[in-house]
Design an enzyme around this catalytic site. Structure first.
Site, PDB file in Angstrom:
ATOM      1  CG  ASN A 152      -0.713  -0.107   2.259  1.00  0.00           C
ATOM      2  OD1 ASN A 152       1.040  -0.578   3.033  1.00  0.00           O
ATOM      3  ND2 ASN A 152      -0.683   0.901   3.861  1.00  0.00           N
ATOM      4  CE  LYS A 175       7.542 -11.577   0.234  1.00  0.00           C
ATOM      5  NZ  LYS A 175       6.535 -10.439  -0.563  1.00  0.00           N
ATOM      6  N   GLY A 227       1.906  -5.546   7.590  1.00  0.00           N
ATOM      7  CA  GLY A 227       1.318  -5.783   6.870  1.00  0.00           C
ATOM      8  C   GLY A 227       0.585  -6.305   7.676  1.00  0.00           C
ATOM      9  CB  SER A 228      -2.493  -8.819   7.306  1.00  0.00           C
ATOM     10  OG  SER A 228      -2.101 -10.706   6.899  1.00  0.00           O
ATOM     11  N   GLY A 232       1.504 -11.213  10.549  1.00  0.00           N
ATOM     12  CA  GLY A 232       2.310 -10.324  10.665  1.00  0.00           C
ATOM     13  C   GLY A 232       2.768 -11.439  12.585  1.00  0.00           C
ATOM     14  CD  GLU A 249       4.382  -0.412  13.017  1.00  0.00           C
ATOM     15  OE1 GLU A 249       2.527  -0.372  13.141  1.00  0.00           O
ATOM     16  OE2 GLU A 249       5.384   0.437  14.398  1.00  0.00           O
ATOM     17  CB  CYS A 283      -2.199  -0.053   8.435  1.00  0.00           C
ATOM     18  SG  CYS A 283      -0.684   1.185   8.794  1.00  0.00           S
ATOM     19  CD  GLN A 330      -6.772  -6.058  -0.119  1.00  0.00           C
ATOM     20  OE1 GLN A 330      -5.838  -6.618  -0.645  1.00  0.00           O
ATOM     21  NE2 GLN A 330      -7.093  -5.699   0.981  1.00  0.00           N
ATOM     22  CD  GLU A 382      -6.044  -3.236   8.706  1.00  0.00           C
ATOM     23  OE1 GLU A 382      -5.508  -4.187   8.481  1.00  0.00           O
ATOM     24  OE2 GLU A 382      -5.696  -1.937   8.483  1.00  0.00           O
ATOM     25  CD  GLU A 461       7.889   0.310  10.752  1.00  0.00           C
ATOM     26  OE1 GLU A 461       6.927   1.233  10.976  1.00  0.00           O
ATOM     27  OE2 GLU A 461       8.679   0.347   9.781  1.00  0.00           O
TER      28      GLU A 461
HETATM   29  C1  UN1 Z   1       0.045   7.237   6.744  1.00  0.00           C
HETATM   30  O1  UN1 Z   1      -0.976   7.352   6.637  1.00  0.00           O
HETATM   31  O2  UN1 Z   1       0.651   8.721   6.556  1.00  0.00           O
HETATM   32  O3  UN1 Z   1       0.659   0.960   6.564  1.00  0.00           O
HETATM   33  C2  UN1 Z   1       0.555   6.495   6.989  1.00  0.00           C
HETATM   34  C3  UN1 Z   1      -0.179   2.006   6.521  1.00  0.00           C
HETATM   35  C4  UN1 Z   1       1.021   2.580   7.576  1.00  0.00           C
HETATM   36  C5  UN1 Z   1       1.608   4.178   7.384  1.00  0.00           C
HETATM   37  C6  UN1 Z   1       0.260   4.293   6.992  1.00  0.00           C
HETATM   38  N1  UN1 Z   1       2.503   1.349   8.252  1.00  0.00           N
HETATM   39  O4  UN1 Z   1      -0.770   2.479   6.154  1.00  0.00           O
END
Ligand code: UN1
Length: 480
Positions: A152, A175, A227-228, A232, A249, A283, A330, A382, A461
């Site tokens: 994404n 990757k 990722g998901s 994760g 994340e 996310c 998706q 989600e 992060e």
């Molecule tokens: C944002 O909202 O600016 O995968 C970043 C994602 C997040 C990053 C969002 N790790 O959507």
């Protein structure tokens, strides 16, 4: 523009040609093949790790100026090529061209930020409890890091994991997401053009097997994954089993509270951006709109109006305001959750129908599901698409309880003119990031990013926090 790219792995500074059994389609027009892709496995990951391991000593021992210069030059190149890279990103991932270019600029800025951070790494100097003894703490590179990135943000997330890894002297095996390797490969090529020594970054393109090989590899010291939640959890289990450092994340089910005292127009604009920009595939997207009684009906009606007028279309069409879903799967996920929500008793305020445009693509109508309840699936899982639900609440306290009542805790927002409620929300929202009068999505790159509960695991992060994961502390004692 319909040229098809032929992608390669990158091992030890070289493009390694391989069979290209895979192909990436343009989600805006599925007749177009954006890239033909190799399908790596354990053997390629082994070679990549060997190269990264061999490159580690000289890279981690190099002057921080060397690492800083590479990142700075790469940042400049990314910025200079924003149009071209943004177009590729939009063709490959489906976000609109302004979104694609915007993300590319963000990647460039991340590289430049960490060019500065390379020079700022520092430790502490303390007196020992024993007279005459001094103690210094240092932050040192962790070693070979494995990076697994999502589709994404196909350039920004590879940049925000690679840049701190490299700034602090680690070497990398990355990757990229199977759906968006072309954009990631362009970034890896730019890093090499900017003077990155061979073997410092290696990229293996492929499917889940590549990720698994990274997680399981005994010579990978740390794994950072976005990722998901389900994938994760497996990454964490694998990494912890062999005592590798891990950072995850994952998902969100981010609440945006709208209180009665909010400015209606502003609240609608914030929800529109937070829930639907980037096709809702963030996310950090605001997927639960928790709205107080007094403003509820006006808010739902006004947001539905805006969504009706939103033009969904091909990513490169300048009149498009929202692009397609990244893939057929998706798109189907969005429609599946819309059906589930309807069956649970939700009311479709706008959208919900299948969308067929002139160009064959994976389009989804922006969809707002009203009259939902906290325990419904749509409010707990989600969707990762342009689908948001609204929940009606009586008070701020009820809104906060609903906001906090899910397993995720990435970003949480409130729209209000009450300082009291805004400050209370900042303290009590169970999320890693809170937003007052701002969308839940759209974050800065120089500050910590991450969530609570099932959204994140391990160190934060981005920004100054990135060194927690990408360095380890050494404590040195010395007597004169
Ligand atoms: C944002 O909202 O600016 O995968 C970043 C994602 C997040 C990053 C969002 N790790 O959507």
């Amino acid at each position: 523009m319909t040229d098809t790219l032929e992608l390669s792995h990158w091992i030890n500074g070289e493009k390694v040609s391989a069979d290209r059994p895979g192909q990436g389609l343009n989600p805006s027009d599925t007749r177009e093949v954006v890239a033909r892709t190799p399908d790596g496995g354990v053997a390629e990951v082994d070679q990549a790790v060997a190269a990264a391991k061999a490159a580690f000593e000289s890279w981690s021992e190099a002057s921080p100026e060397v690492r800083s210069d590479v990142l700075d030059r790469a940042g400049t190149l990314v910025m200079e090529r924003r149009e071209q890279l943004g177009r590729l990103l939009s063709r490959e991932e489906g976000k609109t061209l302004p979104e694609g270019i915007g993300e590319t600029v963000r990647a460039g800025r991340i590289l430049k930020y960490f060019a500065g951070e390379a020079l700022r790494l520092h430790g502490q100097n303390l007196a020992s409890t024993r007279p005459g003894v001094e103690i210094q703490t240092y932050r040192q590179a962790v070693g070979v890091v494995g990076l697994i990135t999502p589709w994404n943000f196909p350039i920004a997330i590879p940049a925000w994991k690679m840049a701190p890894a490299l700034a602090f002297g680690n070497t990398v095996v990355i990757k990229p997401a199977g759906l968006t390797p072309a954009t990631a490969e362009a970034l890896v090529a730019i890093l090499h053009e900017a003077g990155l020594p061979k073997g410092v970054v290696n990229m293996i393109i492929g499917r889940g097997g590549v990720g698994q090989a990274i997680v399981d590899h005994k010579d990978i010291d740390a794994v950072s994954f976005t990722g998901s939640q389900s994938v994760g959890a497996g990454v964490a289990a694998g990494a912890v089993a062999r005592q590798a450092r891990v950072q995850l994340e994952m998902g969100g089910k981010n609440p945006l509270i709208v209180l009665d005292d909010a400015d209606l127009e502003r609240a609608v604009a914030i929800a529109l951006d937070g829930s639907f920009f980037a096709t809702g595939q963030r996310c950090t997207a605001s997927s639960r709109l928790i709205v107080q009684d007094g403003i509820h009906d006006k808010f739902v009606a006004a947001l539905a109006e805006k969504l009706k007028a939103l033009k969904v279309g091909p990513a490169l069409d300048p009149t498009s305001q929202m692009g397609p879903a990244v893939s057929e799967a998706q798109m189907e996920t969005s429609y599946r959750y819309i059906d589930i929500a309807k069956n649970e008793g939700g009311r479709i305020a706008v959208g919900g129908e299948r969308l067929t445009l002139e160009t064959p693509g994976w389009y989804v109508q922006p969809t707002l599901i009203a009259d939902t309840a906290p325990d419904m699936k749509i409010n707990n899982e989600e969707v990762f698409g342009p689908v948001a639900s609204t929940l009606r609440v009586k008070s701020y306290e009820e809104a906060l309880a609903v906001a906090n009542g899910v397993e995720f805790g990435l970003s949480a927002g409130i729209v209000t003119s009450s300082l009291k409620h805004a400050r209370d929300f900042q303290r009590r929202a169970r999320a890693g990031m809170t937003m007052v009068n701002l969308p839940t999505a759209g974050v800065d790159y120089h500050v910590p990013f991450g969530g609570t509960k099932k959204s994140s695991y391990g160190a934060r992060e981005q920004g100054f926090a990135a060194q927690e994961f990408f360095t380890q502390t050494k404590t040195s004692y010395s007597a004169g």
